[in-house]
Design an enzyme around this catalytic site. Structure first.
Site, PDB file in Angstrom:
ATOM      1  N   LYS A 119       0.827  -1.209   0.000  1.00 53.32           N
ATOM      2  CA  LYS A 119       0.000   0.000   0.000  1.00 53.32           C
ATOM      3  C   LYS A 119       0.866   1.265   0.000  1.00 53.32           C
ATOM      4  CE  LYS A 119      -4.314  -1.892   1.476  1.00 53.32           C
ATOM      5  NZ  LYS A 119      -5.450  -1.960   2.340  1.00 53.32           N
ATOM      6  N   LYS A 198      -3.636  -6.609  -7.884  1.00 54.77           N
ATOM      7  CA  LYS A 198      -4.763  -6.898  -6.997  1.00 54.77           C
ATOM      8  C   LYS A 198      -5.864  -5.837  -7.166  1.00 54.77           C
ATOM      9  CE  LYS A 198      -6.311  -6.444  -2.365  1.00 54.77           C
ATOM     10  NZ  LYS A 198      -6.188  -5.742  -1.112  1.00 54.77           N
ATOM     11  N   LYS A 201      -9.813  -1.076  -3.750  1.00 55.42           N
ATOM     12  CA  LYS A 201     -10.522   0.210  -3.772  1.00 55.42           C
ATOM     13  C   LYS A 201      -9.538   1.357  -3.958  1.00 55.42           C
ATOM     14  CE  LYS A 201     -13.578  -1.471  -0.218  1.00 55.42           C
ATOM     15  NZ  LYS A 201     -12.606  -1.974   0.797  1.00 55.42           N
TER      16      LYS A 201
END
Ligand code: AQP
Length: 324
Positions: A119, A198, A201
């Site tokens: 992330k 992946k 959102k």
């Protein structure tokens, strides 16, 4: 509480950090719904709103996403009579226990978390909440004596982290928690997004679960294809998973791709049709869910969640030395 311990306990949670996508549905929500239909299971479904604070910085937006995600859960097939549906923030025990776990694990251990590294590499804010996220997740699970946690492959390591937190607690304060196991659906793993990574959102590469047909079409048409091959790999991979959900055979899918070799537009159109078969009935159900229903379900879920974890937290406080 903890009334029916002979039943297997299942929990999953999703963050209200944006509109749910088909990866969330196939990786976590659908398996939970399937398990909740077995009377041998006792099922909990959480709106992970404190987790969403790691990325959402607008209170009104978080409230709106929270409302929408509950609507999504119900539309996707969650039966309020089989599932305790609650917001994480309605039960303060989650935050309290996560602090205890944070004090037991080390920074180098947390630094090995793939999800955190991925992330941050994608540009997400490297805030301390994101860093310690696995310990809040550990608390989410073990507070309710959960046996199984349906998750996508990306969360496998977080379940290992949960078991490690439990071990650390047991070594320091004695046995108390169950060690949960992940449930990762064979053949689903990680659903790829429109860019082949992946579906997420926060990566803006999603096929929305409750988008309009036009939105789904737009997302599918944007799936990156490699002009060097006859088969668009990412389209095929997503299609394979959707075919399984529809109970259609791989042989049939292979034949479709063989028949349309090199015709990417036709194959994407076919994928849109098949996604529509999965989501159209849910979309109809979604339109009929009222705000009042959502409020009532969350209120009773919150009461049940707090009551379920109260005894466990009383023992934790006693063991760690903060109750007299
Ligand atoms: N692409 C995926 N394939 C399979 N499962 C997936 N999940 C998420 N993406 C995929 C599963 O959905 C559950 C809930 O995820 P989350 O909302 O807590 O956060 P996440 O895993 O980080 O999902 P997103 O969509 O990527 O959200 P953001 O971008 O806000 O962080 C988990 O069980 C996850 O495995």
């Amino acid at each position: 509480m903890l009334s029916s311990l002979s039943k297997k306990r299942i929990l999953t949670g999703l963050q209200p950090s944006g509109a749910l996508h088909i990866g969330n549905y196939l990786g976590a929500l659908k398996p939970l719904i399937d398990l909740s239909n077995d009377p041998e299971n006792e099922t909990f479904l959480m709106v992970a709103d404190y987790h969403a604070l790691t990325s959402v910085r607008d209170g009104n937006q978080l409230r709106e996403h929270t409302h929408q995600i509950v609507r999504d859960y119900l539309a996707a097939g969650v039966n309020k009579d089989n599932v305790t549906l609650f917001r994480q923030s309605e039960n303060p025990h989650h935050m309290e226990l996560s602090w205890v776990f944070n004090c037991l694990v080390t920074v180098p251990f947390l630094m090995q978390a793939h999800s955190y590294k991925d992330k941050v590499a994608k540009g997400m804010d490297a805030n301390a909440g994101l860093f310690t996220y696995p310990m809040l997740m550990a608390a989410d699970i073990v507070l309710y004596d959960i046996d199984f946690v349906p998750v996508g492959e990306d969360q496998r390591q977080h379940l290992e982290y949960t078991r490690e937190a439990v071990t650390k607690f047991h070594n320091a304060y004695g046995e108390l928690f169950k060690e949960p196991k992940e449930v990762i659906v064979k053949g689903v793993g990680v659903v790829p997004g429109t860019d082949g990574q992946k579906m997420s959102k926060s990566y803006k590469n999603t096929i929305p679960l409750f988008g309009t047909r036009e939105e789904i079409q737009k997302a599918v048409m944007s799936i990156v294809t490699d002009s060097s091959g006859d088969k668009p790999e990412h389209v095929f991979n997503i299609h394979t998973i959707i075919y399984r959900v529809l109970g259609k055979s791989q042989v049939e899918l292979d034949a479709l791709y063989h028949e349309h070799t090199g015709k990417y537009k036709a194959l994407k159109d076919a994928l849109v049709e098949d996604i529509e078969k999965v989501v159209a009935p849910m979309r109809e159900r979604r339109a009929a869910i009222t705000d009042d229903q959502i409020r009532r379900i969350l209120m009773s879920g919150a009461e049940k969640a707090r009551a379920e974890s109260a005894l466990k937290m009383t023992v934790v406080r006693e063991r760690i030395g903060i109750s007299f």
